[in-house]
Design an enzyme around this catalytic site. Structure first.
Site, PDB file in Angstrom:
ATOM      1  CG  ASN A  96      11.959 -26.595-108.967  1.00 18.00           C
ATOM      2  OD1 ASN A  96      12.425 -27.731-108.919  1.00 18.00           O
ATOM      3  ND2 ASN A  96      12.633 -25.576-109.476  1.00 18.00           N
ATOM      4  NE  ARG A 126      13.992 -28.607-112.396  1.00 21.32           N
ATOM      5  CZ  ARG A 126      15.053 -28.886-111.654  1.00 21.32           C
ATOM      6  NH1 ARG A 126      14.953 -28.912-110.334  1.00 21.32           N
ATOM      7  NH2 ARG A 126      16.222 -29.129-112.200  1.00 21.32           N
ATOM      8  CG  HIS A 158      20.740 -26.394-115.648  1.00 12.54           C
ATOM      9  ND1 HIS A 158      22.110 -26.483-115.567  1.00 12.54           N
ATOM     10  CD2 HIS A 158      20.275 -26.671-114.415  1.00 12.54           C
ATOM     11  CE1 HIS A 158      22.458 -26.809-114.330  1.00 12.54           C
ATOM     12  NE2 HIS A 158      21.353 -26.933-113.611  1.00 12.54           N
ATOM     13  NE  ARG A 184      25.457 -32.680-110.095  1.00 11.98           N
ATOM     14  CZ  ARG A 184      24.428 -31.969-110.516  1.00 11.98           C
ATOM     15  NH1 ARG A 184      24.504 -31.314-111.662  1.00 11.98           N
ATOM     16  NH2 ARG A 184      23.329 -31.897-109.802  1.00 11.98           N
ATOM     17  CB  VAL A 209      28.253 -18.809-109.714  1.00 13.13           C
ATOM     18  CG1 VAL A 209      29.653 -18.290-110.060  1.00 13.13           C
ATOM     19  CG2 VAL A 209      28.307 -19.681-108.464  1.00 13.13           C
ATOM     20  CD  GLU A 247      15.633 -23.259-113.214  1.00 12.84           C
ATOM     21  OE1 GLU A 247      15.784 -24.352-113.785  1.00 12.84           O
ATOM     22  OE2 GLU A 247      16.147 -22.987-112.116  1.00 12.84           O
TER      23      GLU A 247
END
Length: 398
Positions: A7, A94, A183, A242, A332, A385
């Site tokens: 990844n 990935r 995602h 962002r 989070v 993931e």
């Protein structure tokens, strides 16, 4: 079957080795600050219920050099986990952007590499690095199957009315301008875990991935039907740096009246906004600390962050025509009980009622934190993931 998962980011490389179908990794690691002074590797081997950590420092010029050092850690010394590169059956990569071409794990061929290369302009920070790591892995693990798993693949089930923008069709046909979503590997993994928990396949789920990047996805019967990130990973929720959704008129205004260049505007909305721009830090832990000290900007940042999520929950409840469960995942989502409480407050009209005691008692494993009487399940599910990529590779080869 030994499957190595890679990844890669613009200056980092995460990896895990799985002996599939075992879910626990054999080892994992992180190569950080590639091409930057202060490069280091943290390599962890899991053996006999113990962690053995090896740390190395020294300048690593590029991803190829980093992967060579990873191979040495895998094959040499007291904590070697394989005898040679030939012990690796497959390398799972990935890849951030697959456009409309890929809907699942894909065996890498010259044509697949060509398609990844064509998408460089849509993911300029990630696809070129992903491509480079594929080339290096082909040389390093010559006998292994190379497999790509795309962030965008899970969202290829989104219907046309959700993925098209209200601009002339020519821009979609000629430039591929549409919602792609990101995602996807994370949303796919946690929604499948939720379906198992609910013990049903026909489900209406809202998956909320809250990390440095944030996205929310509406999932019906296991398929993505809408998602907050669009053509690129900027839109939707407020994130670490962002802005998330912003009126395009703001961009035009800054260009016309303040002389901003495209590069300055890109830096503003991608790297200087979000939690950092409003609250003063991109790290939620820092924001929490500032809130405890009475910092007004940090308090506002948390309110904005939670408010955006609640808006999307309402919108996705509408397009799903109801909700069976909402999922909190990623850094989070999994670790900030206060944010989960803020998001779930005053949503009882949707059947979302959080149990404060269950919420604060979260222990790092899949957990139900709603009130027993609530109509909607509230689940905290750790994302994985790398395992999801390994699982998709294993299924493809099997």
């Amino acid at each position: 079957m030994n499957i190595l998962i890679i990844n890669s980011g613009s200056s980092s490389l995460k990896y895990q080795l799985f002996n599939m179908p075992e879910k626990a990794p054999v080892c994992s690691g992180l190569v950080e600050r590639i091409g930057i002074e202060g490069s280091f590797i943290k390599h962890t081997v899991y053996r006999n219920n113990e962690k053995h950590i090896i740390e190395q420092s020294g300048f690593i010029a590029n991803h190829g050099e980093g992967l060579k050092q990873v191979l040495a850690l895998l094959t040499e010394g007291e904590y070697a986990v394989i005898a040679s590169p030939d012990d690796i059956a497959a390398v799972g990569h990935r890849v951030v952007h697959g456009g409309e071409h890929f809907t699942g794990a894909t065996l890498i061929t010259d044509e697949v590499k060509h398609q990844i290369k064509k998408l460089f302009s849509l993911a300029p920070l990630h696809n070129p690095v992903n491509y480079k790591c594929i080339e290096v892995a082909e040389q390093t693990f010559e006998n292994a199957k190379q497999i790509a798993v795309f962030d965008t693949a899970f969202h290829q089930t989104i219907p046309e009315q959700a993925y098209r923008y209200a601009i002339p069709e020519w821009y979609y046909k000629e430039h591929g301008i549409r919602v792609y979503g990101f995602h996807g590997t994370s949303h796919k993994y946690v929604s499948e875990q939720a379906n198992k928990w609910l013990n049903k396949v026909d489900t209406k789920i809202i998956s909320i991935h809250l990390g440095n990047g944030c996205s929310i996805t509406a999932i019906k019967n296991g398929k993505s039907i809408d998602t907050s990130m669009g053509f690129g990973p900027l839109s939707g929720l407020m994130m670490g740096t962002r802005s998330g959704d912003i009126d395009p008129s703001v961009i035009f205004h800054l260009m016309e009246h303040s002389g901003y260049t495209l590069e300055q505007l890109s830096t503003l909305v991608n790297k200087q906004s979000g939690l950092l721009g409003v609250g003063g830090s991109s790290d939620m832990r820092d924001i929490r600390k500032m809130v405890s000290e009475g910092n007004v900007a940090a308090i506002l940042a948390l309110k904005l962050y939670a408010y955006r999520i609640k808006k999307f929950i309402g919108a996705y409840a509408a397009i799903l025509n109801g909700i069976d469960a909402i999922i909190f995942t990623a850094g989070v989502g999994e670790n900030d009980s206060n944010m989960r409480e803020s998001v779930c407050s005053e949503l009882n009209y949707l059947g979302i009622e959080l149990d404060p005691n269950q919420n604060t008692a979260y222990n790092g494993e899949l957990k139900e934190i709603n009130k027993a009487s609530a109509k909607v399940k509230i689940l905290v599910i750790p994302t994985n993931e790398e395992y999801e990529i390994a699982h998709q590779c294993f299924e493809l080869l099997s």
